[in-house]
Motif scaffolding. Structure first.
Motif, short mmCIF file in Angstrom:
data_model
loop_
_atom_site.label_atom_id
_atom_site.label_comp_id
_atom_site.label_asym_id
_atom_site.label_seq_id
_atom_site.Cartn_x
_atom_site.Cartn_y
_atom_site.Cartn_z
N LEU A 189 0.84 -1.19 0.00
CA LEU A 189 0.00 0.00 0.00
C LEU A 189 0.88 1.24 0.00
CD1 LEU A 189 -2.83 -1.06 2.47
CD2 LEU A 189 -2.55 -1.54 0.02
N SER A 190 1.01 1.83 -1.17
CA SER A 190 1.81 3.04 -1.35
C SER A 190 0.89 4.26 -1.24
CB SER A 190 2.54 2.98 -2.69
OG SER A 190 3.43 4.07 -2.84
N SER A 191 1.31 5.37 -1.83
CA SER A 191 0.58 6.63 -1.63
C SER A 191 0.54 7.45 -2.91
CB SER A 191 1.26 7.44 -0.52
OG SER A 191 0.75 8.75 -0.46
N ILE A 192 -0.52 8.23 -3.03
CA ILE A 192 -0.63 9.21 -4.10
C ILE A 192 0.45 10.29 -3.96
CG2 ILE A 192 -2.20 10.77 -2.91
CD1 ILE A 192 -3.79 11.05 -5.49
N GLY A 193 1.07 10.35 -2.76
CA GLY A 193 2.11 11.31 -2.49
C GLY A 193 3.39 11.11 -3.29
N VAL A 194 3.50 10.00 -4.03
CA VAL A 194 4.69 9.80 -4.87
C VAL A 194 4.66 10.69 -6.10
CG1 VAL A 194 4.88 7.41 -4.08
CG2 VAL A 194 3.75 7.90 -6.26
N TYR A 195 3.48 11.23 -6.44
CA TYR A 195 3.35 12.03 -7.65
C TYR A 195 3.77 13.48 -7.42
CZ TYR A 195 0.68 8.14 -9.58
OH TYR A 195 0.29 6.90 -10.02
N ILE A 235 8.69 13.59 3.21
CA ILE A 235 9.39 12.38 3.62
C ILE A 235 8.51 11.15 3.43
CG2 ILE A 235 8.73 12.68 6.04
CD1 ILE A 235 12.03 11.18 4.72
N TYR A 236 7.21 11.30 3.63
CA TYR A 236 6.30 10.17 3.47
C TYR A 236 6.28 9.70 2.01
CZ TYR A 236 1.96 7.45 3.66
OH TYR A 236 1.03 6.45 3.58
N GLY A 237 6.06 10.63 1.09
CA GLY A 237 6.03 10.27 -0.33
C GLY A 237 7.36 9.74 -0.82
#
Length: 268
Positions: A114-120, A140-142
């Motif tokens: 489960l990753s995050s939309i924050g990588v974009y 830092i989260y992304g």
């Protein structure tokens, strides 16, 4: 017929506990978390991400499926000052590395991350985001989520263990923590709220839709070694969300707009 084994990390959190409950009848559930889950699942305490402290679970149970939901999520600057970045890297990156290596070593069928939309690059739920949008995490989260994705690809590509990565926006549902819970409390207060011009629409994801997507991915060969951006079909603004809460909870509250200058100052 003997049930297959499903290992779930972060099992005591909002998302992890819902995953446990959903798959309880389908699999033998094994939980890893800092604290025991509320329901009576087979539980192992998480101590640290060192592979030697986790491998015994794989040796004992040989889980066919692993869902990695554990992470240190979005934190404010005060939290980051009080805590060493090493802790965040350990949980969000090194833990993923150890789990994916163990999945490969013990021939698990599927590793679901489960990753995050924050990588974009754009982390506001814009409607034009898709799996091919530009990657450029800003916090830092992304950053740690994207590092974990690359680790999974490096460890599991061309192995017997398939992976599926889900990039998630805000996940909501009954008893969800975070900003959604705070909005509910604000609505219940019946106080006038300054969100009248918070009309920017963003992606959200129902916990029910998330567990359904995970269930589908486990069953489907088409989701092997794939990355997905998940969200509900409808985009929603903060203003619309509050109006829905107002209606559902039968509250009488007033929404009023803030001047744009004030909003800008608050963001800064």
């Amino acid at each position: 017929m003997k049930k297959e084994t499903l290992l779930i990390t972060g099992a005591n959190g909002f998302i992890g506990s819902n995953i446990c409950n959903f798959f309880n009848e389908k699999f033998k559930i094994i939980c890893i978390s800092r604290n025991p889950p509320k329901l009576n699942y087979l539980w192992y305490e998480f101590k640290n991400s060192d592979i030697n402290n986790i491998e015994y679970i794989f040796k004992m149970h040989h889980p066919e499926y692993v869902i990695h939901a554990a992470a240190i999520a979005h934190k404010n600057k005060a939290y980051l000052k009080r805590n060493n970045f090493k802790t965040i890297i350990d949980i969000n990156v090194n833990y993923t590395k150890s789990l994916s290596q163990l999945c490969k070593l013990y021939n698990s069928k599927r590793f679901i991350y489960l990753s995050s939309i924050g990588v974009y690059k754009l982390n506001n739920g814009e409607s034009f985001l898709d799996e091919n949008s530009e990657i450029n995490p800003k916090n830092i989260y992304g950053i740690t989520k994207y590092k974990s994705e690359k680790i999974i690809l490096g460890n599991l590509s061309k192995s017997k263990t398939n992976f599926t990565i889900f990039r998630l926006p805000i996940v909501y549902g009954k008893k969800c923590p975070g900003n959604i819970f705070k909005l509910i409390k604000l609505v219940d207060s019946n106080l006038p709220l300054p969100f009248g011009n918070f009309t920017k629409k963003r992606s959200m994801l129902s916990i029910n839709n998330l567990v359904s997507a995970i269930d589908f991915s486990i069953k489907s060969v088409k989701t092997r070694d794939k990355i997905y951006l998940l969200s509900d079909k409808e985009l929603i603004s903060t203003r619309e969300l509050i109006l829905l809460m107002k209606k559902v909870r039968n509250k009488k509250l007033l929404l009023f707009p803030l001047p744009k200058l004030v909003i800008k100052l608050l963001k800064n």
